[in-house]
Write a protein that holds these residues in place. Structure first.
Motif, short mmCIF file in Angstrom:
data_model
loop_
_atom_site.label_atom_id
_atom_site.label_comp_id
_atom_site.label_asym_id
_atom_site.label_seq_id
_atom_site.Cartn_x
_atom_site.Cartn_y
_atom_site.Cartn_z
N ILE A 1 1.58 -0.30 5.19
CA ILE A 1 0.01 -0.19 5.26
C ILE A 1 -0.58 0.29 3.83
O ILE A 1 -1.60 -0.40 3.36
CB ILE A 1 -0.08 0.79 6.31
N LEU A 2 0.17 1.13 3.22
CA LEU A 2 -0.53 1.44 1.82
C LEU A 2 -0.50 0.21 0.89
O LEU A 2 -1.17 0.02 0.04
CB LEU A 2 0.55 2.59 1.27
N GLN A 3 0.74 -0.62 1.15
CA GLN A 3 0.60 -1.85 0.15
C GLN A 3 -0.57 -2.74 0.34
O GLN A 3 -1.26 -3.55 -0.37
CB GLN A 3 2.07 -2.66 0.31
N ILE A 4 -0.93 -2.83 1.78
CA ILE A 4 -1.96 -3.56 2.09
C ILE A 4 -3.45 -2.93 1.60
O ILE A 4 -4.36 -3.63 1.15
CB ILE A 4 -2.04 -3.83 3.72
N GLN A 5 -3.44 -1.90 1.83
CA GLN A 5 -4.74 -1.05 1.51
C GLN A 5 -4.93 -0.95 0.15
O GLN A 5 -6.12 -0.68 -0.47
CB GLN A 5 -4.74 0.36 2.14
N THR A 6 -3.84 -1.00 -0.58
CA THR A 6 -3.97 -0.69 -2.12
C THR A 6 -4.18 -2.13 -3.20
O THR A 6 -3.97 -2.07 -4.07
CB THR A 6 -3.11 0.12 -2.60
N LYS A 7 -3.92 -3.14 -2.40
CA LYS A 7 -3.98 -4.61 -3.14
C LYS A 7 -4.94 -4.85 -3.94
O LYS A 7 -4.68 -5.58 -4.97
CB LYS A 7 -3.61 -5.42 -2.03
N ASP A 8 -6.07 -4.37 -3.42
CA ASP A 8 -7.31 -4.61 -4.36
C ASP A 8 -7.83 -3.22 -5.06
O ASP A 8 -9.04 -3.30 -5.68
CB ASP A 8 -8.62 -5.00 -3.54
N LYS A 9 -6.84 -2.25 -5.27
CA LYS A 9 -7.20 -0.81 -5.96
C LYS A 9 -6.39 -0.96 -7.30
O LYS A 9 -5.44 -1.24 -7.45
CB LYS A 9 -6.94 0.24 -4.84
N PRO A 10 -7.23 -0.27 -8.33
CA PRO A 10 -6.66 -0.40 -9.57
C PRO A 10 -5.62 0.97 -9.48
O PRO A 10 -6.38 1.97 -9.59
CB PRO A 10 -7.96 -0.06 -10.54
N LEU A 11 -4.35 0.71 -9.60
CA LEU A 11 -3.36 2.02 -9.46
C LEU A 11 -2.98 2.32 -11.01
O LEU A 11 -2.58 1.33 -11.73
CB LEU A 11 -2.28 1.62 -8.57
N ALA A 12 -2.66 3.42 -11.21
CA ALA A 12 -2.10 4.02 -12.35
C ALA A 12 -0.82 3.61 -12.51
O ALA A 12 -0.05 3.44 -11.23
CB ALA A 12 -2.30 5.38 -12.53
N ASP A 13 0.08 3.69 -13.49
CA ASP A 13 1.52 3.37 -13.70
C ASP A 13 2.37 4.52 -12.90
O ASP A 13 3.60 4.16 -12.66
CB ASP A 13 1.95 3.07 -14.93
N ASP A 14 1.92 5.54 -12.79
CA ASP A 14 2.69 6.58 -12.21
C ASP A 14 2.52 6.65 -10.71
O ASP A 14 3.18 7.75 -10.04
CB ASP A 14 2.24 8.13 -12.69
N VAL A 15 1.97 5.86 -10.05
CA VAL A 15 1.58 5.64 -8.60
C VAL A 15 2.99 5.22 -7.88
O VAL A 15 3.41 4.11 -8.29
CB VAL A 15 0.61 4.96 -8.23
N ASN A 16 3.52 5.99 -6.91
CA ASN A 16 4.74 5.53 -6.26
C ASN A 16 4.42 5.59 -4.71
O ASN A 16 4.23 6.60 -4.04
CB ASN A 16 5.86 6.80 -6.63
#
Length: 514
Positions: A246-261
Motif C-alpha cells: 500500500i505504501l508503495q502504491i501511495q508513494t509512487k507519485d511522491k518525491p521521496l528522500a533517499d533516507d526513506v525506508n
C-alpha cells in the motif's frame, strides 16, 4: 395528464358554485390543502428515483488495491462466474447472486466493489443502506425495486451483459427483523430478499449484488443464506507485506528522500488500515509543504505516524514540573519495553497530541495474532512502568496513568478468560465477578512487583535522561538505546525484589534469559 385534468375540473366546479351564489372559500381552502398534501405524497412516492445511487464507470483495478491479496483472489474467482458464463455452463455452475464484503473500516471494501465492476466490465450502481430507510411505509421497498430496475435498464442502454449493485453499510438495511419498532425497516428488507430471490442467473443483463458492512453479526440470517449472499469475503487489516504494498502504491507519485525506508514504516504501522496508510502518506507530504521542502524525509513520515495515531499537536502548555513528570513516566515505559523486547522503542516524545501529554511509540517485532502468557505479562509490565517510574522518582503517582491502568486491567482479564491465570480454564459466562476481580488484582499485583524490580536499578539515572527529553521534546529510539546501554554497563545496584520470570541479574541489571 390526469393531474391537469382533475385540476381543471375542480376549478370549473368552484366557478360554477360561485356563480350560483355559494360561499366557495371554505371549499377552496380544503381543496388547496388536499392538493398540497397530494403534492407532498407524490414527491415521496417518486423519491426512489432520487436515491443517490451512482451510475458510474469506475476506473479502479485490482492492481491499484494493496494489502488484500487473499481477498482479491477470492473475489476475482467469484467474479469469474459472472465474467465467463459460457465456460462455466459446461460444468453446470450457477453464477453467484450476492457477495458480502466484511471487515474493519478503511480496509478497501468500496474500492474492491469498484474494481469488481472494472474487472467484469459491468454497470456499477452504488447506494448506502441508510438511503432506503424512511418513516413512510413502502417508500424503502419502492426504492429497492427502483434500484434493481435502474441497474437492468442502464445495462441494456449501454449494451452491457451485467450490472453490479453495491450497497454500503448494509447492516442499516439488513438488520435482523423484529428488532425495530417501525414496520418500514422489515418491509424494506423483505423487498430486498424478494428481489434477490427473483434474480435470474441466466437472463441478460445479469445483476450481481455486492454489499459491505463492518457488523456482519447484525445481519438477518435470511440475507446470508445460499442463493442470496452466496459468498462472504473478509477484507481484513493488511499485514506487514500488505502495508508495504500500500505504501508503495501511495508513494509512487511522491518525491521521496533517499533516507526513506518504506519497509521500516510498514513495520512501524502495525494495525493501520489502508485508509490510515493513505492518510499517513498525505500527512507526510503536508509536513514537507509546511517546511517548504521539495522531498519527503523519513522524519516527516515519523511525525505523520504520530499524527495519525494520536492527532495533531495541541496548544496545551504544561508546566516545567509537569513536563519533567511526563518525561519520567515515558522513560519508564521505554526502559521496560526495551528490556522485554530489545529494539522495539521507536522514539520518546513529550509533545502533547490529542489527549496524551506524551507517549512512547514501539515497533512490533512481528505481526502477532496469538499471545502467550509471558507476552501478555510483558505488555502489562510495560503498561505499569510509567506510574512506577514516577513513584520511584517522586515518591507518588499522578493521574497520567489512567489509560495505562485500563490497558493493564484489560490484559489481565484476557489472561483469566483465556485460562492463562492460576485458576485455570474458566467458563466466561458463569465466572462470578468477584472471582474475576480478585484474580485480576492478583495478576496486577504480581506484575507490579516484577516491573518495579526492572526499574529499580535505573532510579538514579531516569531523572538525568528526563532532562534531555524535556530539552529536546523528542528522543529517537537509537539515542535512548545508547543511553540505556551505558547505564547498564555502569550500574552496580543490588535488586530489592526478585526478578520476574525470564530475567537474570548480570552486572547489576536485568538481562533477558537465553
Amino acid at each position: 395528464m390526469i393531474k391537469e385534468w382533475l385540476v381543471g375540473v375542480g376549478l370549473a366546479v368552484l366557478i360554477f358554485l360561485g356563480i350560483l351564489g355559494l360561499n366557495v372559500l371554505p371549499i377552496f381552502f380544503l381543496v388547496a390543502v388536499s392538493v398540497a398534501l397530494w403534492y407532498v405524497m407524490d414527491r415521496r412516492s417518486a423519491a426512489p428515483t432520487a436515491v443517490r445511487e451512482a451510475s458510474v464507470r469506475p476506473r479502479v483495478s485490482f492492481d491499484e488495491i494493496g494489502g488484500q491479496e487473499h481477498a482479491k483472489r477470492e473475489l476475482m474467482e467469484a467474479l469469474d462466474f459472472l465474467k465467463y458464463r459460457d465456460k462455466i455452463k459446461t460444468l453446470g455452475i450457477r453464477p453467484l447472486k450476492g457477495i458480502l464484503l466484511t471487515g474493519p473500516p478503511g480496509t478497501g471494501k468500496t474500492l474492491m466493489a469498484k474494481a469488481a465492476a472494472t474487472y467484469t466490465d459491468s454497470i456499477f450502481l452504488s447506494a448506502s443502506g441508510s438511503e432506503f430507510v424512511e418513516m413512510y411505509v413502502g417508500v424503502g421497498a419502492q426504492r429497492v425495486r427502483d434500484l434493481f430496475r435502474r441497474a437492468r435498464t442502464q445495462a441494456k442502454k449501454e449494451n452491457k451483459d451485467s450490472a453490479i449493485i453495491f450497497i454500503d453499510e448494509i447492516d442499516v438495511l439488513g438488520a435482523r427483523r423484529g428488532q425495530h419498532s417501525h414496520q418500514e425497516y422489515d418491509q424494506t428488507l423483505n423487498q430486498l430478499l424478494t428481489e434477490m430471490d427473483g434474480m435470474s442467473t441466466t437472463q441478460s443483463p445479469l445483476v450481481l449484488v455486492m454489499a459491505a458492512t463492518n457488523r456482519p453479526d447484525m445481519l438477518d440470517s435470511a440475507l446470508l443464506r445460499p442463493g442470496r449472499f452466496d459468498r462472504q469475503i473478509k477484507v481484513d487489516l493488511p499485514d506487514k507485506e500488505g502495508r508495504l504494498h500500500i505504501l508503495q502504491i501511495q508513494t509512487k507519485d511522491k518525491p521521496l528522500a533517499d533516507d526513506v525506508n518504506l519497509e521500516h514504516i510498514a513495520k512501524e504501522t502495525y494495525g493501520f488500515s489502508g485508509a490510515q496508510l493513505e492518510s499517513l502518506v498525505n500527512e507526510a507530504a503536508i509536513i514537507a509543504l509546511r517546511q517548504e521542502k521539495t522531498q519527503i524525509t523519513q522524519e516527516m513520515f515519523r511525525d505523520a505516524v504520530d499524527k495519525v495515531l494520536m492527532g495533531e499537536k495541541t496548544g496545551r502548555k504544561p508546566t516545567d514540573e509537569e513536563l519533567h513528570r511526563v518525561a519520567v513516566h515515558e522513560i519508564g515505559h521505554a526502559i521496560v519495553s526495551e528490556l522485554m523486547r530489545p529494539g522495539t522503542v521507536s522514539h520518546i516524545t513529550i509533545a502533547p497530541r490529542g489527549n496524551a501529554l506524551g507517549f512512547v511509540r514501539q515497533i512490533p517485532e512481528n505481526d502477532r495474532y496469538l499471545y502467550t502468557l509471558e507476552q501478555l505479562q510483558q505488555q502489562i509490565n510495560v503498561a505499569l512502568a510509567g506510574c512506577l517510574a514516577e513513584e520511584l522518582h517522586y515518591g507518588n503517582r499522578s493521574t497520567g496513568a489512567q489509560n495505562d491502568f485500563m490497558q493493564a486491567s484489560s490484559l489481565a482479564r484476557t489472561m483469566v478468560k483465556c485460562g492463562l491465570s492460576r485458576i485455570g480454564i474458566v467458563d466466561e459466562e458463569n465466572l462470578p465477578d468477584t472471582v474475576l476481580d480478585t484474580e485480576v488484582r492478583y495478576i496486577l499485583g504480581q506484575q507490579e512487583q516484577a516491573t518495579r524490580a526492572l526499574l529499580q536499578p535505573f532510579k538514579q539515572h531516569i531523572a538525568e535522561f528526563a532532562q534531555s527529553v524535556v530539552a529536546e521534546e523528542s528522543v529517537s529510539g537509537d539515542a535512548f538505546r545508547a543511553w540505556l546501554q551505558q547505564v547498564q554497563q555502569s550500574a552496580r545496584v543490588d535488586w530489592a525484589v526478585p526478578l520476574p520470570a525470564g530475567f537474570h541479574e548480570a552486572n547489576g541489571t536485568a538481562v533477558p534469559s537465553a
